[in-house]
Enzyme design. Structure first.
Site, PDB file in Angstrom:
ATOM      1  N   ARG A 141      29.897  25.114   3.433  1.00 45.44           N
ATOM      2  CA  ARG A 141      28.888  24.707   2.464  1.00 45.44           C
ATOM      3  C   ARG A 141      27.526  25.154   2.986  1.00 45.44           C
ATOM      4  O   ARG A 141      27.301  25.194   4.188  1.00 45.44           O
ATOM      5  CB  ARG A 141      28.899  23.197   2.268  1.00 45.44           C
ATOM      6  CG  ARG A 141      30.236  22.618   1.802  1.00 45.44           C
ATOM      7  CD  ARG A 141      30.146  21.103   1.689  1.00 45.44           C
ATOM      8  NE  ARG A 141      31.401  20.520   1.209  1.00 45.44           N
ATOM      9  CZ  ARG A 141      32.363  20.050   1.997  1.00 45.44           C
ATOM     10  NH1 ARG A 141      32.206  20.103   3.318  1.00 45.44           N
ATOM     11  NH2 ARG A 141      33.462  19.522   1.488  1.00 45.44           N
ATOM     12  N   LYS A 164      30.273  17.018   4.665  1.00 44.04           N
ATOM     13  CA  LYS A 164      30.185  16.090   3.541  1.00 44.04           C
ATOM     14  C   LYS A 164      30.763  14.736   3.933  1.00 44.04           C
ATOM     15  O   LYS A 164      31.760  14.650   4.640  1.00 44.04           O
ATOM     16  CB  LYS A 164      30.942  16.675   2.344  1.00 44.04           C
ATOM     17  CG  LYS A 164      30.536  16.068   1.010  1.00 44.04           C
ATOM     18  CD  LYS A 164      31.143  16.862  -0.130  1.00 44.04           C
ATOM     19  CE  LYS A 164      30.679  16.318  -1.474  1.00 44.04           C
ATOM     20  NZ  LYS A 164      31.248  17.097  -2.599  1.00 44.04           N
ATOM     21  N   HIS A 236      27.229  29.136  -3.967  1.00 39.91           N
ATOM     22  CA  HIS A 236      28.452  28.378  -3.693  1.00 39.91           C
ATOM     23  C   HIS A 236      29.703  29.206  -3.967  1.00 39.91           C
ATOM     24  O   HIS A 236      30.787  28.865  -3.482  1.00 39.91           O
ATOM     25  CB  HIS A 236      28.464  27.101  -4.536  1.00 39.91           C
ATOM     26  CG  HIS A 236      29.465  26.084  -4.081  1.00 39.91           C
ATOM     27  ND1 HIS A 236      29.407  25.464  -2.850  1.00 39.91           N
ATOM     28  CD2 HIS A 236      30.578  25.577  -4.685  1.00 39.91           C
ATOM     29  CE1 HIS A 236      30.419  24.620  -2.718  1.00 39.91           C
ATOM     30  NE2 HIS A 236      31.146  24.680  -3.821  1.00 39.91           N
ATOM     31  N   ARG A 239      31.835  30.390  -1.090  1.00 45.88           N
ATOM     32  CA  ARG A 239      32.852  29.426  -0.627  1.00 45.88           C
ATOM     33  C   ARG A 239      34.095  29.523  -1.504  1.00 45.88           C
ATOM     34  O   ARG A 239      35.223  29.533  -1.005  1.00 45.88           O
ATOM     35  CB  ARG A 239      32.270  28.020  -0.656  1.00 45.88           C
ATOM     36  CG  ARG A 239      33.220  26.886  -0.266  1.00 45.88           C
ATOM     37  CD  ARG A 239      32.418  25.594  -0.195  1.00 45.88           C
ATOM     38  NE  ARG A 239      33.230  24.389  -0.140  1.00 45.88           N
ATOM     39  CZ  ARG A 239      33.703  23.841   0.976  1.00 45.88           C
ATOM     40  NH1 ARG A 239      33.478  24.416   2.140  1.00 45.88           N
ATOM     41  NH2 ARG A 239      34.401  22.721   0.941  1.00 45.88           N
ATOM     42  N   HIS A 270      37.512  19.248   3.138  1.00 45.01           N
ATOM     43  CA  HIS A 270      37.753  18.412   1.964  1.00 45.01           C
ATOM     44  C   HIS A 270      38.323  17.061   2.380  1.00 45.01           C
ATOM     45  O   HIS A 270      39.259  17.005   3.191  1.00 45.01           O
ATOM     46  CB  HIS A 270      38.743  19.094   1.006  1.00 45.01           C
ATOM     47  CG  HIS A 270      38.131  20.208   0.227  1.00 45.01           C
ATOM     48  ND1 HIS A 270      38.866  21.241  -0.316  1.00 45.01           N
ATOM     49  CD2 HIS A 270      36.841  20.465  -0.108  1.00 45.01           C
ATOM     50  CE1 HIS A 270      38.061  22.077  -0.948  1.00 45.01           C
ATOM     51  NE2 HIS A 270      36.829  21.624  -0.828  1.00 45.01           N
ATOM     52  N   TYR A 279      41.356  25.202  -6.484  1.00 38.18           N
ATOM     53  CA  TYR A 279      41.180  26.640  -6.304  1.00 38.18           C
ATOM     54  C   TYR A 279      42.373  27.428  -6.839  1.00 38.18           C
ATOM     55  O   TYR A 279      42.268  28.639  -7.058  1.00 38.18           O
ATOM     56  CB  TYR A 279      40.967  26.968  -4.820  1.00 38.18           C
ATOM     57  CG  TYR A 279      39.633  26.502  -4.300  1.00 38.18           C
ATOM     58  CD1 TYR A 279      38.448  27.102  -4.726  1.00 38.18           C
ATOM     59  CD2 TYR A 279      39.552  25.464  -3.390  1.00 38.18           C
ATOM     60  CE1 TYR A 279      37.223  26.680  -4.252  1.00 38.18           C
ATOM     61  CE2 TYR A 279      38.327  25.031  -2.910  1.00 38.18           C
ATOM     62  CZ  TYR A 279      37.167  25.642  -3.353  1.00 38.18           C
ATOM     63  OH  TYR A 279      35.963  25.221  -2.885  1.00 38.18           O
TER      64      TYR A 279
END
Length: 303
Positions: A141, A164, A236, A239, A270, A279
């Site tokens: 990120r 995150k 983004h 990614r 994640h 994805y």
């Protein structure tokens, strides 16, 4: 009473690794609203009154959905807490934008153009070139990359300390990526009074995420990948591209894809593997492989 329920609800989600700052503020205001009305249980009318007092339609949607989720938590313990119907104020979440999967040539063009970015210091183009290259080769990120410090580059890989939800992780690096970072660190020495940030501009500190986004958009517009107005490649999407291309290399073996999904979820940081499964929908190549495999299994079963 309601404040104690909110405390338990927030503590539960924090224990699951969620930041929950915006929800906490909203739910504490909801608890105060209930206390003013002397309501000790959540009811549909209470939630409607709370959501209806919001200043904008979007705020009303957010209030309704957050209070409804809280009501479901309480209803599981005490059925006297009411859970209103879902979606009464519409969808509060913006639809996730479709990813733009960049080709190898497009990424190479972006990195080459980054070396031409004007700046007050010679380090600026080197910074954006290396930053964008790192995002493309690791799927980090932008917030994680800009939070890196020089000593986060270790023998085992990059130590991500500000992921995150406050999660940290170690990201292994390809030899070429490590070499690029080491070359950048050599060039970074020209910056006087540079702080501890890995990526710096002439003032010695990391660029802001907003600035990185602006530079990226200018580059892709200059290259013709994005029109002057309207959608197109975003920062983004580097990614997204990393995740999708890595999945495509798994081939059509479902077990290979499943094993890779678990690894990729950890690598990308994640919290929930469902975020990684998204994805699978991002590229026609993956969908074609899945469809072909399903057709083979169906034909084999029919035979």
């Amino acid at each position: 009473m309601m404040h104690r329920h909110v405390d338990r609800y927030i503590n539960l989600h924090r224990a699951l690794g969620k930041g929950f700052a915006n929800h906490e503020k909203s739910l504490r205001e909801f608890a105060a609203f209930a206390a003013d009305r002397s309501d000790h249980r959540v009811t549909a009318s209470l939630i409607l009154a709370w959501a209806g007092s919001a200043a904008t339609p979007n705020s009303a949607q957010n209030r309704y959905d957050q209070a409804r989720a809280f009501a479901m938590f309480l209803h599981a313990e005490d059925v006297q807490h009411e859970v209103p119907v879902a979606g009464l104020f519409g969808r509060s979440r913006r639809r996730r934008p479709a990813p733009y999967i960049l080709s190898h040539d497009q990424i190479s063009g972006i990195l080459a153009e980054a070396l031409l970015v004007p700046g007050l210091s010679p380090i600026s183009p080197q910074t954006y070139h290396t930053l964008f290259g790192l995002l493309a080769s690791t799927g980090l990120r932008i917030s994680e990359a800009l939070s890196l410090r020089c000593d986060d580059l270790t023998e085992d890989g990059l130590m991500i300390r500000k992921g995150k939800f406050g999660k940290s992780r170690l990201v292994p690096l390809h030899a070429s990526t490590r070499a690029a970072l080491e070359r950048y660190l050599d060039r970074r020495r020209i910056v006087r009074d540079a702080g501890h940030d890995l990526f710096v501009l002439g003032h010695g500190h990391a660029p802001t995420a907003t600035r990185a986004h602006v530079v990226f958009v200018r580059i892709v517009r200059k290259l013709g990948y994005r029109r002057p107005t309207g959608p197109g490649p975003r920062l983004h999407d580097l990614r997204h591209t990393f995740a999708v291309r890595s999945l495509e290399r798994c081939g059509s073996d479902p077990q290979s894809v499943l094993r890779h999904m678990r690894t990729l979820s950890t690598y990308l940081g994640h919290v929930d593997i469902n975020n990684t499964y998204w994805y699978l929908e991002a590229t026609p190549v993956l969908l074609q492989m899945i469809a072909a495999r399903a057709e083979e299994m169906w034909i084999g079963g029919a035979a």
